[in-house]
Design a protein around this motif. Structure first.
Motif, PDB file in Angstrom:
ATOM      1  N   ALA A 134     -73.317  17.562-108.624  1.00 40.16           N
ATOM      2  CA  ALA A 134     -73.560  17.973-110.206  1.00 40.16           C
ATOM      3  C   ALA A 134     -72.646  17.694-110.750  1.00 40.16           C
ATOM      4  CB  ALA A 134     -74.675  19.346-110.000  1.00 40.16           C
ATOM      5  N   PRO A 135     -71.250  18.519-110.536  1.00 41.84           N
ATOM      6  CA  PRO A 135     -70.173  18.463-111.219  1.00 41.84           C
ATOM      7  C   PRO A 135     -69.698  17.292-111.874  1.00 41.84           C
ATOM      8  CG  PRO A 135     -69.694  20.063-110.037  1.00 41.84           C
ATOM      9  CD  PRO A 135     -70.865  18.886-109.007  1.00 41.84           C
ATOM     10  N   ARG A 136     -69.561  16.462-111.122  1.00 41.09           N
ATOM     11  CA  ARG A 136     -68.997  14.797-110.593  1.00 41.09           C
ATOM     12  C   ARG A 136     -70.018  14.112-112.392  1.00 41.09           C
ATOM     13  NH1 ARG A 136     -66.657  13.124-105.478  1.00 41.09           N
ATOM     14  NH2 ARG A 136     -64.546  14.546-107.080  1.00 41.09           N
ATOM     15  N   ARG A 137     -71.434  14.607-111.707  1.00 39.62           N
ATOM     16  CA  ARG A 137     -72.431  13.625-112.601  1.00 39.62           C
ATOM     17  C   ARG A 137     -71.783  14.115-114.497  1.00 39.62           C
ATOM     18  NH1 ARG A 137     -77.577  14.313-110.064  1.00 39.62           N
ATOM     19  NH2 ARG A 137     -77.407  16.324-110.990  1.00 39.62           N
ATOM     20  N   LEU A 138     -72.072  14.839-114.608  1.00 39.82           N
ATOM     21  CA  LEU A 138     -72.092  16.090-115.969  1.00 39.82           C
ATOM     22  C   LEU A 138     -70.270  15.554-116.493  1.00 39.82           C
ATOM     23  CD1 LEU A 138     -72.615  17.452-118.096  1.00 39.82           C
ATOM     24  CD2 LEU A 138     -71.934  19.464-116.802  1.00 39.82           C
ATOM     25  N   ALA A 139     -69.438  15.480-115.587  1.00 37.33           N
ATOM     26  CA  ALA A 139     -68.292  14.587-115.800  1.00 37.33           C
ATOM     27  C   ALA A 139     -68.434  13.269-115.809  1.00 37.33           C
ATOM     28  CB  ALA A 139     -67.390  15.165-114.854  1.00 37.33           C
ATOM     29  N   HIS A 140     -68.715  12.901-115.530  1.00 36.09           N
ATOM     30  CA  HIS A 140     -68.610  11.744-115.695  1.00 36.09           C
ATOM     31  C   HIS A 140     -69.571  10.987-116.879  1.00 36.09           C
ATOM     32  CE1 HIS A 140     -70.136   6.991-115.569  1.00 36.09           C
ATOM     33  NE2 HIS A 140     -71.712   7.208-115.771  1.00 36.09           N
ATOM     34  N   VAL A 141     -71.416  11.959-117.816  1.00 37.96           N
ATOM     35  CA  VAL A 141     -71.683  11.465-119.069  1.00 37.96           C
ATOM     36  C   VAL A 141     -70.177  12.154-120.301  1.00 37.96           C
ATOM     37  CG1 VAL A 141     -73.964  11.485-118.316  1.00 37.96           C
ATOM     38  CG2 VAL A 141     -73.074  13.476-119.095  1.00 37.96           C
ATOM     39  N   LEU A 142     -70.312  12.565-119.539  1.00 38.19           N
ATOM     40  CA  LEU A 142     -69.623  13.224-121.159  1.00 38.19           C
ATOM     41  C   LEU A 142     -68.098  12.191-120.769  1.00 38.19           C
ATOM     42  CD1 LEU A 142     -68.505  17.320-119.412  1.00 38.19           C
ATOM     43  CD2 LEU A 142     -68.971  16.972-121.320  1.00 38.19           C
ATOM     44  N   GLU A 143     -67.028  11.791-119.960  1.00 40.82           N
ATOM     45  CA  GLU A 143     -66.408  11.075-120.068  1.00 40.82           C
ATOM     46  C   GLU A 143     -67.050   9.631-120.586  1.00 40.82           C
ATOM     47  OE1 GLU A 143     -63.492  10.078-119.541  1.00 40.82           O
ATOM     48  OE2 GLU A 143     -62.549  11.822-118.654  1.00 40.82           O
ATOM     49  N   ARG A 144     -68.366   9.507-120.428  1.00 41.56           N
ATOM     50  CA  ARG A 144     -69.263   8.396-121.511  1.00 41.56           C
ATOM     51  C   ARG A 144     -68.478   8.439-122.860  1.00 41.56           C
ATOM     52  NH1 ARG A 144     -74.987   6.652-120.459  1.00 41.56           N
ATOM     53  NH2 ARG A 144     -75.004   5.287-122.764  1.00 41.56           N
ATOM     54  N   VAL A 145     -69.746   9.761-123.138  1.00 45.81           N
ATOM     55  CA  VAL A 145     -68.992  10.129-124.481  1.00 45.81           C
ATOM     56  C   VAL A 145     -67.801  10.726-125.168  1.00 45.81           C
ATOM     57  CG1 VAL A 145     -69.107  12.312-125.518  1.00 45.81           C
ATOM     58  CG2 VAL A 145     -71.281  11.734-124.541  1.00 45.81           C
ATOM     59  N   ALA A 146     -67.292  10.759-124.711  1.00 54.10           N
ATOM     60  CA  ALA A 146     -65.895  10.746-124.910  1.00 54.10           C
ATOM     61  C   ALA A 146     -65.351   9.354-124.993  1.00 54.10           C
ATOM     62  CB  ALA A 146     -64.519  11.149-124.269  1.00 54.10           C
ATOM     63  N   SER A 147     -65.029   8.354-124.475  1.00 53.35           N
ATOM     64  CA  SER A 147     -65.105   7.022-125.104  1.00 53.35           C
ATOM     65  C   SER A 147     -65.845   6.185-125.713  1.00 53.35           C
ATOM     66  CB  SER A 147     -65.118   5.970-123.291  1.00 53.35           C
ATOM     67  OG  SER A 147     -66.447   6.362-122.755  1.00 53.35           O
ATOM     68  N   ASP A 148     -67.189   6.234-125.787  1.00 52.71           N
ATOM     69  CA  ASP A 148     -68.337   5.528-126.226  1.00 52.71           C
ATOM     70  C   ASP A 148     -68.456   5.487-127.755  1.00 52.71           C
ATOM     71  OD1 ASP A 148     -68.018   3.977-123.990  1.00 52.71           O
ATOM     72  OD2 ASP A 148     -70.004   3.457-123.558  1.00 52.71           O
ATOM     73  N   VAL A 149     -69.136   6.721-127.778  1.00 45.71           N
ATOM     74  CA  VAL A 149     -69.696   7.608-128.959  1.00 45.71           C
ATOM     75  C   VAL A 149     -68.426   8.014-130.099  1.00 45.71           C
ATOM     76  CG1 VAL A 149     -70.699   9.762-130.009  1.00 45.71           C
ATOM     77  CG2 VAL A 149     -71.449   9.104-127.950  1.00 45.71           C
ATOM     78  N   THR A 150     -68.843   7.119-131.321  1.00 49.79           N
ATOM     79  CA  THR A 150     -68.281   6.848-132.640  1.00 49.79           C
ATOM     80  C   THR A 150     -68.791   7.325-133.493  1.00 49.79           C
ATOM     81  OG1 THR A 150     -68.563   4.530-132.880  1.00 49.79           O
ATOM     82  CG2 THR A 150     -66.440   5.157-131.458  1.00 49.79           C
ATOM     83  N   PHE A 151     -68.240   6.707-134.794  1.00 48.50           N
ATOM     84  CA  PHE A 151     -69.629   7.105-135.985  1.00 48.50           C
ATOM     85  C   PHE A 151     -70.004   6.090-136.913  1.00 48.50           C
ATOM     86  CE2 PHE A 151     -67.095  10.635-134.785  1.00 48.50           C
ATOM     87  CZ  PHE A 151     -67.978  12.254-135.108  1.00 48.50           C
ATOM     88  N   CYS A 152     -70.439   6.025-137.024  1.00 52.03           N
ATOM     89  CA  CYS A 152     -70.962   4.958-137.794  1.00 52.03           C
ATOM     90  C   CYS A 152     -70.762   4.498-139.404  1.00 52.03           C
ATOM     91  CB  CYS A 152     -72.859   4.777-138.196  1.00 52.03           C
ATOM     92  SG  CYS A 152     -73.176   3.603-138.762  1.00 52.03           S
ATOM     93  N   PRO A 153     -69.743   2.917-139.353  1.00 49.60           N
ATOM     94  CA  PRO A 153     -68.841   3.052-140.101  1.00 49.60           C
ATOM     95  C   PRO A 153     -70.021   2.657-141.400  1.00 49.60           C
ATOM     96  CG  PRO A 153     -70.366   0.925-139.120  1.00 49.60           C
ATOM     97  CD  PRO A 153     -69.882   2.200-138.042  1.00 49.60           C
ATOM     98  N   ARG A 154     -70.974   2.573-141.740  1.00 47.83           N
ATOM     99  CA  ARG A 154     -71.963   2.586-142.561  1.00 47.83           C
ATOM    100  C   ARG A 154     -72.374   4.138-142.829  1.00 47.83           C
ATOM    101  NH1 ARG A 154     -77.543  -0.400-143.325  1.00 47.83           N
ATOM    102  NH2 ARG A 154     -76.453  -2.640-143.384  1.00 47.83           N
ATOM    103  N   CYS A 155     -73.288   4.710-142.355  1.00 45.45           N
ATOM    104  CA  CYS A 155     -73.637   6.347-142.648  1.00 45.45           C
ATOM    105  C   CYS A 155     -72.589   7.666-141.878  1.00 45.45           C
ATOM    106  CB  CYS A 155     -75.584   6.301-142.202  1.00 45.45           C
ATOM    107  SG  CYS A 155     -75.757   6.731-140.860  1.00 45.45           S
ATOM    108  N   ASN A 156     -71.893   7.475-140.922  1.00 49.36           N
ATOM    109  CA  ASN A 156     -71.546   8.049-140.391  1.00 49.36           C
ATOM    110  C   ASN A 156     -71.921   8.870-139.144  1.00 49.36           C
ATOM    111  OD1 ASN A 156     -69.003   9.795-139.891  1.00 49.36           O
ATOM    112  ND2 ASN A 156     -69.102  10.988-141.486  1.00 49.36           N
ATOM    113  N   ASN A 157     -73.144   8.453-139.477  1.00 46.73           N
ATOM    114  CA  ASN A 157     -73.886   9.426-138.117  1.00 46.73           C
ATOM    115  C   ASN A 157     -73.000   8.511-136.467  1.00 46.73           C
ATOM    116  OD1 ASN A 157     -76.136  10.091-136.789  1.00 46.73           O
ATOM    117  ND2 ASN A 157     -77.792   8.834-136.933  1.00 46.73           N
ATOM    118  N   LEU A 158     -73.748   9.272-136.354  1.00 48.38           N
ATOM    119  CA  LEU A 158     -73.052   8.635-134.192  1.00 48.38           C
ATOM    120  C   LEU A 158     -73.126   7.436-133.757  1.00 48.38           C
ATOM    121  CD1 LEU A 158     -73.645  12.582-132.382  1.00 48.38           C
ATOM    122  CD2 LEU A 158     -71.944  11.318-133.394  1.00 48.38           C
TER     123      LEU A 158
END
Lengths: 202, 202
Positions: free
Chosen positions: B40-64
């Motif tokens: 479980a810790p590894r699975r949660l760590a994995h999605v957190l890493e993914r969020v940290a590296s992939d999630v940005t802000f929309c260049p038009r509306c600033n949404n995720l």
């Protein structure tokens, strides 16, 4: 269609697996983590990875430990190793340690016997407990499993297994909790407290 | 001295940084994660890493959004781009999307003007909002910031900045919430509801 990026959805789903965390709370937590962009998610991911790779179980008492070593209590000097307090979880160890009134050692079962959930004696760290007793040196076993049907069943099972040995077996006292109002105590607690009444020390 | 391994302490400390999570809850969550050992810790760590590296802000509306692309709403076909709903956070977008009654686009400010917490207009995604308006094509701006002092201040600030433009500026209606009991509504809500009373449609 959700307006959220897949990665955020995945994080929210993963957070809802935690106890007491529903979809709304998970969303709030995920957005909080995202506020700092990548910093907070990465920091939490890092400690989770560390926990996943480093945390093991104490080879002696089955409490949490690091990298296969003895836990902080088993490796501490001056703990009384002739008294073993048998508890269900590492949280119980924390709760007893917080009192500062116990200097013995522990044995963490990893749960309690619960036939309805398919947890039998073989799923608990009982073999290692009996092995410790066989090794000698233990005078008293405090059965500190929960005051529930499952906890009582577990205590009874252990008590029967060690019957006939030169071993004092005790159980935590039951009664009205400190600050507990009689009016709000259930009848089982009150009847146990009456049966186990003690002499008044004025 | 704590009876917990350092890695577990570090995880608990990190969890208490989350909103609404105290020491006790953090402990419960940490132990829950540890129940499955490293899985479980590894699975949660994995999605957190993914969020940290992939999630940005929309260049038009600033949404995720993900990896610098347009968000799912800005890239969706058949959204009315002449109506822009201005909200504080991505959670607000979610809340409005859940109604299924809005097919316009959004602009996520990333907060509200709050002098006490040192949040000024320059800390919000206002430049990109004004740039969108300058680009033309927007007929209506719905100021959907919160019904709080900060939300009202933010709405007023935006309304003033776009004054004189050929742009309809609206605000979400105020009143008694659906299912809301008059008895438990505060006097501000009730007086707004009286002022803004509408014709009875039987």
């Amino acid at each position: 269609m959700s307006s959220l990026p897949d990665a955020v959805e995945a994080l929210i789903t993963e957070l809802t697996r935690l106890p007491g965390i529903g979809r709304k709370t998970a969303q709030r937590l995920a957005f909080h983590l995202l506020k700092s962009r990548s910093e907070a998610p990465r920091r939490l991911a890092h400690v989770l990875e560390r926990v996943a790779s480093d945390v093991t179980f104490c080879p002696r008492c089955n409490n949490l430990s690091e990298r296969g070593e003895l836990c902080t209590i088993c490796s501490a000097p001056r703990r009384n190793e002739s008294i073993v307090c048998v508890v269900e979880t590492p949280t119980d160890v924390l709760a007893i340690e917080r009192t500062g009134r116990f200097d013995g050692s522990y044995h963490v079962l990893g749960g309690s016997i619960n036939p309805l959930e398919g947890v039998g004696p073989e799923d608990l760290a009982l073999d290692s407990l009996f092995a410790r007793i066989d090794d000698g040196g233990i005078r008293e076993l405090i059965l500190a499993s929960s005051a529930t049907l499952e906890g009582d069943t577990t205590a009874l099972f252990i008590a029967r297994q060690v019957q006939g040995r030169d071993l004092k077996v005790t159980r935590l006292a039951r009664g009205i909790p400190m600050g507990g109002d009689l009016e709000f105590s259930d009848e089982h607690t009150i009847s146990r407290a009456i049966q186990a009444r003690t002499d008044f020390e004025g």
